[in-house]
Scaffold this active site. Sequence first.
Site, PDB file in Angstrom:
ATOM      1  CB  SER A 132      43.252  60.644  80.288  1.00 25.14           C
ATOM      2  OG  SER A 132      43.537  60.776  81.661  1.00 25.14           O
ATOM      3  CB  ALA A 133      45.011  65.474  82.479  1.00 28.34           C
ATOM      4  CE  LYS A 156      41.975  66.425  79.187  1.00 29.01           C
ATOM      5  NZ  LYS A 156      41.056  65.401  79.741  1.00 29.01           N
ATOM      6  CG  ASP A 172      38.441  63.091  81.190  1.00 25.28           C
ATOM      7  OD1 ASP A 172      39.674  63.058  81.259  1.00 25.28           O
ATOM      8  OD2 ASP A 172      37.704  63.267  82.197  1.00 25.28           O
ATOM      9  CG  LEU A 173      40.637  57.161  82.801  1.00 21.56           C
ATOM     10  CD1 LEU A 173      39.978  55.951  82.162  1.00 21.56           C
ATOM     11  CD2 LEU A 173      42.120  56.869  83.061  1.00 21.56           C
ATOM     12  CG  ASP A 174      40.965  60.191  86.283  1.00 21.36           C
ATOM     13  OD1 ASP A 174      40.942  59.022  86.671  1.00 21.36           O
ATOM     14  OD2 ASP A 174      42.022  60.794  86.007  1.00 21.36           O
ATOM     15  CE  LYS A 207      35.048  66.438  89.696  1.00 24.75           C
ATOM     16  NZ  LYS A 207      33.591  66.335  89.540  1.00 24.75           N
ATOM     17  CB  THR A 256      39.512  57.735  89.353  1.00 28.71           C
ATOM     18  OG1 THR A 256      39.196  58.299  88.092  1.00 28.71           O
ATOM     19  CG2 THR A 256      39.901  56.288  89.206  1.00 28.71           C
ATOM     20  CD  GLU A 261      37.378  66.467  79.747  1.00 31.20           C
ATOM     21  OE1 GLU A 261      36.964  66.518  80.914  1.00 31.20           O
ATOM     22  OE2 GLU A 261      38.553  66.235  79.462  1.00 31.20           O
ATOM     23  CG  ASP A 262      34.953  64.616  84.745  1.00 33.84           C
ATOM     24  OD1 ASP A 262      35.920  64.646  83.953  1.00 33.84           O
ATOM     25  OD2 ASP A 262      35.082  64.495  85.971  1.00 33.84           O
TER      26      ASP A 262
HETATM   27  C1  BG6 Z   1      42.763  64.030  85.398  1.00 32.61           C
HETATM   28  C2  BG6 Z   1      42.021  64.234  86.697  1.00 32.61           C
HETATM   29  O1  BG6 Z   1      42.107  63.056  84.639  1.00 32.61           O
HETATM   30  O2  BG6 Z   1      44.094  63.608  85.637  1.00 32.61           O
HETATM   31  C3  BG6 Z   1      42.790  65.202  87.592  1.00 32.61           C
HETATM   32  O3  BG6 Z   1      40.734  64.757  86.438  1.00 32.61           O
HETATM   33  C4  BG6 Z   1      44.214  64.707  87.775  1.00 32.61           C
HETATM   34  O4  BG6 Z   1      42.122  65.301  88.821  1.00 32.61           O
HETATM   35  C5  BG6 Z   1      44.879  64.517  86.419  1.00 32.61           C
HETATM   36  O5  BG6 Z   1      44.961  65.659  88.525  1.00 32.61           O
HETATM   37  C6  BG6 Z   1      46.292  63.978  86.527  1.00 32.61           C
HETATM   38  O6  BG6 Z   1      46.211  62.679  87.040  1.00 32.61           O
HETATM   39  P1  BG6 Z   1      47.457  61.832  87.550  1.00 32.61           P
HETATM   40  O7  BG6 Z   1      46.884  60.437  87.653  1.00 32.61           O
HETATM   41  O8  BG6 Z   1      48.518  61.933  86.503  1.00 32.61           O
HETATM   42  O9  BG6 Z   1      47.883  62.409  88.839  1.00 32.61           O
HETATM   43 MG    MG Z   2      37.840  63.916  84.072  1.00 39.43          MG
END
Ligand code: BG6
Ligand code: MG
Length: 217
Positions: free
Chosen positions: A113-114, A144, A8-10, A44, A16, A168-169
């Site tokens: 990542s989402a 997710k 996962d990224l964030d 998240k 972030t 994953e966090d």
């Molecule tokens: C996830 C974050 O990685 O991405 C969420 O944990 C976030 O908090 C989601 O809502 C979507 O991100 P973005 O950048 O497309 O708004």
């Molecule tokens: Mg995350």
Amino acid sequence: MNKGFIFDLDGVIVDTAKYHYVAWKKIANDLDFDFTLAQNELLKGVSRLKSLDILLNIGGITKSDSERNMLATQKNELYLELIEKLDFNDLLPGSKIFIENAKDQAIKIALGSASKNAAYILKKLGIAHLFDARIDGTMVSNAKPDPEVFTKAAKLLDLNPTNCLVFEDAQAGIDAAKNAGMKCIGIGDKQVLHRANLVVTGLDKITVPQALEILKK
Ligand code: BG6
Ligand code: MG
């Protein structure tokens, strides 16, 4: 046997999560309700629009589709302002070296990542080249805890889900990994991420051999 690590990224690679929180809190406060850090856990890993729906639900507010789209755009503009200066200093401790060590051991690396901003963020961090595959919020229809993001990443890596380990966090992300039939290492708080196979506070607290042990179990 080929193995893959899907990150996962964030909140796993880059710090972030705090900026997502600040942006959502501003949206909530503008709508006259508060939004706490504990409530932020629910957002998240969750897509932008689904996050907005959870937020509106917390505030007991109903909005039309066009208002929802406007609020989501507004949140993203705030978020993009907050991450404008993002660079390699925002990498979470140990994340880059952990990925490099895994690559050295011929483990395939993917992003799952989402976020629709994932490609932009990887570029800003200067680590896009480390990934053999990337699936992000622009490439999936189901957020997710749906397994789509990880299932697609495994396909791109040409690996069976059982040979992939997810980092994953978020609770939603851990559930997504489980739903994809993958083992998962939680990054964060043990109390919150109890459904993970192992929880560590960061990628600086685990070695690649230790992670591979989880995959074997
Ligand atoms: C996830 C974050 O990685 O991405 C969420 O944990 C976030 O908090 C989601 O809502 C979507 O991100 P973005 O950048 O497309 O708004
Ligand atoms: Mg995350």
